[in-house]
Design a protein around this motif. Structure first.
Motif, PDB file in Angstrom:
ATOM      1  N   ASP A 104       0.830  -1.200   0.000  1.00  0.00           N
ATOM      2  CA  ASP A 104       0.000   0.000   0.000  1.00  0.00           C
ATOM      3  C   ASP A 104       0.867   1.254   0.000  1.00  0.00           C
ATOM      4  N   GLY A 107      -0.730   4.512   1.706  1.00  0.00           N
ATOM      5  CA  GLY A 107      -0.963   4.646   3.138  1.00  0.00           C
ATOM      6  C   GLY A 107      -2.432   4.750   3.500  1.00  0.00           C
ATOM      7  N   CYS A 109      -4.620   2.285   3.621  1.00  0.00           N
ATOM      8  CA  CYS A 109      -5.161   1.083   4.249  1.00  0.00           C
ATOM      9  C   CYS A 109      -4.310   0.712   5.454  1.00  0.00           C
ATOM     10  N   ASP A 110      -4.702   1.189   6.631  1.00  0.00           N
ATOM     11  CA  ASP A 110      -3.957   0.866   7.842  1.00  0.00           C
ATOM     12  C   ASP A 110      -4.924   0.431   8.938  1.00  0.00           C
ATOM     13  N   GLY A 111      -4.407   0.206  10.127  1.00  0.00           N
ATOM     14  CA  GLY A 111      -5.263  -0.231  11.219  1.00  0.00           C
ATOM     15  C   GLY A 111      -5.983  -1.518  10.880  1.00  0.00           C
ATOM     16  N   CYS A 113      -7.937  -2.084   8.362  1.00  0.00           N
ATOM     17  CA  CYS A 113      -8.179  -2.241   6.926  1.00  0.00           C
ATOM     18  C   CYS A 113      -7.342  -3.380   6.363  1.00  0.00           C
ATOM     19  N   ASN A 143      -3.000  -4.250   2.785  1.00  0.00           N
ATOM     20  CA  ASN A 143      -2.330  -3.960   4.052  1.00  0.00           C
ATOM     21  C   ASN A 143      -1.341  -5.078   4.386  1.00  0.00           C
ATOM     22  N   ALA A 145       0.363  -5.398   7.026  1.00  0.00           N
ATOM     23  CA  ALA A 145       0.465  -5.644   8.470  1.00  0.00           C
ATOM     24  C   ALA A 145      -0.168  -6.979   8.862  1.00  0.00           C
TER      25      ALA A 145
END
Length: 256
Positions: A104, A107, A109-111, A113, A143, A145
């Protein structure tokens, strides 16, 4: 675990896949109603997804799922999506080159998402019944993460999320669909680890995509290219067009 559609208004509209609770109603089309004028060919990030330990980081699994007759191309509306592996080094929003990025760079798509589809790039022309809105770009980001897997990963799934099980509904957003409240549909806003594969579509998804792109006459699961009228071809009724849209004055109607 759940996901919901979130739209940020402005220059760019997003559809985010989230791991949070939410509810929407119906089989839902994006507003304004929009379709691709021509079948888009998505460039799928040839780097693969780094957390997937199959042979190509889920690249092949994603392409196969997106273009499968078990997904959007088998809904009976003909071939509505094509995909090929390629470089996303030139990833740019709104450049009319649809890409699926396994990272991504935006930026956006965080948390919670999981993935995001940028749905705000379209053009509208005409008025009244002759008004048409065409998608010109709808890039997808992912994402990193989260731990992802594919059905080809040798060690199976352990608390991971199937990449194709997220990217197929993301392509649904890119084609013009929102989330549905019908449990079991691909566009239903709920994702659970190790329980979002295989990436197939259900009757509600089929109804939505046929609403947008018309019926090729092949019925659900028919797949293949539509043999009906293409944009610009003469027509007298919606049923003569692959798009399901026959527009214009009487005696001079064309498929849109």
């Amino acid at each position: 675990m759940h996901h919901l559609a979130k739209i940020r208004r402005g220059t760019v509209l997003l559809v985010l896949v989230l791991l949070t609770a939410g509810a929407v109603s119906g089989y839902v089309l994006l507003n304004p109603r929009r379709t691709w004028e021509q079948t888009p060919t998505y460039i799928i990030d040839d780097r693969g997804q780094a957390s997937i330990s199959d042979n190509d980081g889920g690249l092949g699994a994603t392409i196969a799922a997106i273009t499968s007759n078990d997904a959007w191309n088998g809904a009976g509306a003909g071939t509505v999506i094509e995909a090929t592996a390629g470089s996303v080094a030139g990833f740019t929003l709104g450049d009319n080159v649809p890409m699926l990025n396994f990272e991504d760079p935006t930026g956006a798509c965080d948390g919670s998402c999981l993935a995001a589809t940028f749905t705000g790039f379209y053009v509208t022309s005409g008025r009244g019944r002759n008004r048409t809105t065409y998608i010109v770009d709808a890039d997808i980001v992912t994402n990193t993460a989260y731990d992802w897997t594919s059905e080809s990963e040798p060690d199976g799934c352990s608390g991971e999320i199937f990449i194709a099980g997220v990217q197929v509904p993301e392509i649904g957003h890119a084609l013009g669909l929102g989330h549905t409240s019908v449990a079991g549909a691909t566009m239903y806003p709920s994702v659970a680890a190790c329980d979002n594969g295989p990436a197939t579509i259900a009757a509600d998804d089929i109804a939505g995509i046929v609403d947008l792109y018309g019926s090729s006459g092949g019925g659900g699961g028919g797949g293949g290219s539509c043999t009906l009228g293409q944009p610009g071809d003469s027509c007298t009724s919606n049923s003569q067009c692959c798009s399901g849209k026959c527009r214009g004055p009487n005696g001079n109607k064309t498929c849109r």
